[in-house]
Design a protein around this motif. Structure first.
Motif, PDB file in Angstrom:
ATOM      1  N   ASN A 194      22.610  56.080  11.149  1.00 39.03           N
ATOM      2  CA  ASN A 194      22.842  55.378   9.807  1.00 39.03           C
ATOM      3  C   ASN A 194      21.545  55.927   8.508  1.00 39.03           C
ATOM      4  OD1 ASN A 194      24.646  54.545  11.308  1.00 39.03           O
ATOM      5  ND2 ASN A 194      23.189  52.832  12.085  1.00 39.03           N
ATOM      6  N   ARG A 224      23.914  58.481   6.962  1.00 35.53           N
ATOM      7  CA  ARG A 224      24.687  58.169   6.169  1.00 35.53           C
ATOM      8  C   ARG A 224      24.611  57.664   5.090  1.00 35.53           C
ATOM      9  NH1 ARG A 224      28.004  56.855  11.559  1.00 35.53           N
ATOM     10  NH2 ARG A 224      28.267  58.741  12.199  1.00 35.53           N
ATOM     11  N   SER A 276      23.898  60.829   2.290  1.00 32.00           N
ATOM     12  CA  SER A 276      25.127  60.968   1.698  1.00 32.00           C
ATOM     13  C   SER A 276      25.996  60.194   0.858  1.00 32.00           C
ATOM     14  CB  SER A 276      25.583  61.425   3.173  1.00 32.00           C
ATOM     15  OG  SER A 276      24.721  62.024   4.110  1.00 32.00           O
ATOM     16  N   ASP A 305      30.438  63.162   7.537  1.00 30.05           N
ATOM     17  CA  ASP A 305      29.459  62.770   9.303  1.00 30.05           C
ATOM     18  C   ASP A 305      30.178  62.807  10.716  1.00 30.05           C
ATOM     19  OD1 ASP A 305      27.584  62.350   6.772  1.00 30.05           O
ATOM     20  OD2 ASP A 305      28.011  60.261   7.307  1.00 30.05           O
ATOM     21  N   THR A 344      27.063  64.818  13.090  1.00 26.52           N
ATOM     22  CA  THR A 344      26.719  64.437  13.477  1.00 26.52           C
ATOM     23  C   THR A 344      26.729  64.742  15.173  1.00 26.52           C
ATOM     24  OG1 THR A 344      26.293  62.171  12.240  1.00 26.52           O
ATOM     25  CG2 THR A 344      25.859  62.735  14.684  1.00 26.52           C
TER      26      THR A 344
END
Length: 185
Positions: free
Chosen positions: A78, A81, A84, A136, A140
């Motif tokens: 998280n 993200r 990003s 993502d 991931t």
């Protein structure tokens, strides 16, 4: 001293010493994961710190029946993200799509070993940028499976997808990385 299995339970009750031991045990793997996710060592260091701060602030909500590294990794994902998204906004506002540092530190003669090392550094920097640029949803599962060595089933549980979806995303991520590397000069 209590065994290591009790550390997550103790940390969940607010035991700072137990949390510190858990941090020490997980920081290397967590940093490697985040570093690959964001592509920059300094940013990765900051994000690891933010992950531990967020974990400590949420430690009372941690379920000790769940593996601590998995819970911590979810927080790190998280944070990555968020990083990003913020980075994309900054780029859009500045109108700049990247600020690559010039390769200006050539020392000595053009010996083959030095050229090879420079090429290797360039390829690694290109790979880091390509990894950081992946969406993502692809990045991931790729990092969890390849860097962490997790099975598709484990990755699926961690990200809330099916093992087949994880397999598909990893294949797409690999194709995207291969294409990015093929496009490089």
């Amino acid at each position: 001293m209590e065994d290591e299995a009790s550390l997550p339970s103790r940390a969940a009750r607010g035991d700072r010493a137990a949390f510190t031991v858990l941090m020490e045990a997980t920081k290397g793997d967590l940093h490697r994961f985040v570093r690959r996710y964001v592509g920059e060592d300094d940013d990765a260091y900051d994000l690891v710190q933010e992950t531990y701060v967020a974990a400590w602030l949420a430690i009372r909500r941690y379920d000790p029946a769940r593996p601590f590294p998995v819970w911590l990794r979810a927080i790190a994902i998280n944070k990555c993200r968020d990083w990003s998204r913020k980075r994309a906004v900054r780029r859009a506002v500045r109108g700049v799509m990247g600020l690559d540092a010039p390769e200006a530190l050539a020392v000595g003669e053009d010996a083959p070993a030095a050229e090879t090392q420079l090429d290797d550094r360039r390829r690694m920097a290109l790979l880091d940028r390509a990894l950081a640029a992946l969406p993502d949803a692809l990045k991931t599962p790729l990092l969890l499976a390849t860097l962490e060595g997790r099975s598709h089933a484990e990755v699926a549980r961690l990200i809330g997808a099916t093992p087949k979806a994880v397999e598909t995303r990893i294949a797409r991520a690999r194709r995207a990385l291969a294409a990015a590397l093929d496009r490089s000069p």
